[in-house]
Design a protein around this motif. Sequence first.
Motif, PDB file in Angstrom:
ATOM      1  N   HIS A 118       0.840  -1.216   0.154  1.00 27.08           N
ATOM      2  CA  HIS A 118      -0.282  -0.101  -0.038  1.00 27.08           C
ATOM      3  C   HIS A 118       0.879   1.251  -0.082  1.00 27.08           C
ATOM      4  O   HIS A 118       0.503   2.241  -0.880  1.00 27.08           O
ATOM      5  N   THR A 119       1.922   1.256   1.090  1.00 26.63           N
ATOM      6  CA  THR A 119       2.632   2.276   0.891  1.00 26.63           C
ATOM      7  C   THR A 119       3.421   2.735  -0.278  1.00 26.63           C
ATOM      8  O   THR A 119       3.644   4.016  -0.772  1.00 26.63           O
ATOM      9  N   SER A 120       3.984   1.622  -0.874  1.00 28.41           N
ATOM     10  CA  SER A 120       4.701   1.929  -2.034  1.00 28.41           C
ATOM     11  C   SER A 120       3.905   2.188  -3.272  1.00 28.41           C
ATOM     12  O   SER A 120       4.350   2.469  -4.587  1.00 28.41           O
ATOM     13  N   LYS A 121       2.527   2.058  -3.463  1.00 27.96           N
ATOM     14  CA  LYS A 121       1.554   2.391  -4.377  1.00 27.96           C
ATOM     15  C   LYS A 121       1.627   1.415  -5.496  1.00 27.96           C
ATOM     16  O   LYS A 121       0.895   1.445  -6.435  1.00 27.96           O
ATOM     17  N   ASP A 131      -1.775   0.242  -5.965  1.00 24.54           N
ATOM     18  CA  ASP A 131      -2.883   0.754  -6.958  1.00 24.54           C
ATOM     19  C   ASP A 131      -2.757   0.245  -8.249  1.00 24.54           C
ATOM     20  O   ASP A 131      -4.006   0.269  -8.960  1.00 24.54           O
TER      21      ASP A 131
END
Length: 649
Positions: free
Chosen positions: A617-620, A623
Amino acid sequence: MGMNCNRVEHFEEITMRTQTEIPIHQVRLPPERTLLNKLKQRLSEIFFPDDPLHRFKNQPSFKKFLLTLQYFFPIFEWGSQYNLKLLRSDLISGLTIASLAIPQGISYAKLANLPPIIGLYSSFVPPLIYSMLGSSRHLGVGPVSIASLVMGSMLSETVTYAQNPTLYLQLAFTATFFAGLFQASLGILRLGFIIDFLSKATLVGFMAGAAIIVSLQQLKGLLGIVHFTNKMQILPVLISVYNHKDEWSWQTIIMGFGFLAFLLTTRHISSKKPKLFWVSAAAPLTSVILSTLLVFLLRNKTQHISIIGKLPKGLNPPSVNLLYFNGSYLALAIKTGIVTGILSLTEGIAVGRTFAALKNYQVDGNKEMMAIGIMNLAGSCSSCFVTSGSFSRSAVNYNAGAQTAVSNIVMASAVLVTLLFLMPLFYYTPNLVLAAIIIAAVVGLIDFQAAYKLWKVDKLDFLACMCSFFGVLFISVPLGLSIAVAISVFKILLHVSRPNTMVLGNIPGTQIFHNINQYKEALRIPSFLVLAVESPIYFANSTYLRERILRWVREEEEQIKAHNGKSLECIILDMTAVTAIDTSGLETLGELRKMLEQRSLKLVLVNPVGNVMEKLHTSKILDTFGFKGVYLTVGEAVAGISSLEKAQP
């Protein structure tokens, strides 16, 4: 063709069932934490897995002080409950192991090329220190064969006791000091996992090789050879035995092999009937007494039998002034200390945990490291060399009924009496009986059953065992140990850099997916390739995993083409066993998704664990997979993707 039809029918059945019976769950992120909290938890897991401070919670100040005292000095924990019944058991066991410790101490000092009296000194001070600091009730403390051998071989390569006794003693005591410093530091800093790099497999090979080298070295004493090689490899030793056959003494050979047969026989009796443990425990001291009497009575006819000679009476003299902290030999002392420290620590903790498991109590590894380290630091200042928990001594202690560490105090007291009053009695003790005692003690280190089990269970472990074994025999003891550590590290790197991947199939009638090679009834799902990775995804294995997954895809497409099956549409990656991921692993997942997308294939992730999900999630990266790119189970992924495809016009 019929098999393909069955697989399609099974796929349609599972899709319909999952759509009607199983809801699709959303994969959630773990609770948000600050960087400080993450770091605190991680360090706690690494250095404090046992949570040593849990007993201090909600305790008054005085109770905390008492618990602190008991933590660092376990004698205050069990000492308050000590009674005469426990003393009776400890007295018997202490005197029993003293009968073994005295001849073993003298013998192992000779093994380390030190004066015999140093072995008795090392059986007096260290056990007293350990009895106050150690957490094991059954560990018998004193010199141990492997550490003694390694110290003797490493120091003798540069300096021999015969050439320069003062320097040799300085290096031996200094090596003991650094061994203790290293051991205590591991305990204080809670870095005990370092000794785990010596795997069981490599230790089996190392100890067997060392036992053979130790035994061959004792041929000098058993054959009566005066001039003998200082080298520890098998070939130089055997050549030296042959080249000096003119020095062989028939009196020494008859007496030496006679006592060796006696010791091995008593050992066999005790192993077959554990209740007769005292037979092998008393055998070394009995051999010393009998051989000394024989040599004394026949002293006019046994001039060719070498004897120990005069041993000084009195307590351990201080040796602080002999510690060697500068000069050209300091590196040798440090290296010897660290190597012998690792070996003695490994043996001591392993032995302590073995007997603790038999009596259902816990031995604190970090406290043991501190206890063994501090006793070696104290020993280096009181004319002792490296000591630890001896397996033979601990086994006798356990079988004799020891209840607490007081048995070590009793043993040390018996050694004290020997040092003060009985030293003249050892004057006529022949060296041949010390050689026989050493051989009888180390022969048990050759564990054929363990080596055979390694061969049956894990061929790589067996290879590590054999490399360690032959390294000790033909190269050197220190290099053999280095080979053992190198192989252990290589094995770790191999497992990390080449993790296991597998294809999963569905068990008919269930929502369970398992390895299709392990469960033959597991069926592949048409259009889907379900893969599982059984390791963290790190920089060391990320490239391999990408190539291996692409190879799985290629092989699956070739198989589909050969059987005219339904074309591959989706790759499901089960990440249940992926416990961690780094930036290289994240980039690999992103690259893999793009490469598969270019081939009109969809990549879906299943069940990423908390910290992996957080990094995704943090690293995208998450997405790019979209809302329907992550599922909780493989079954939900199959159902969810199938429903999406059916919903599309």
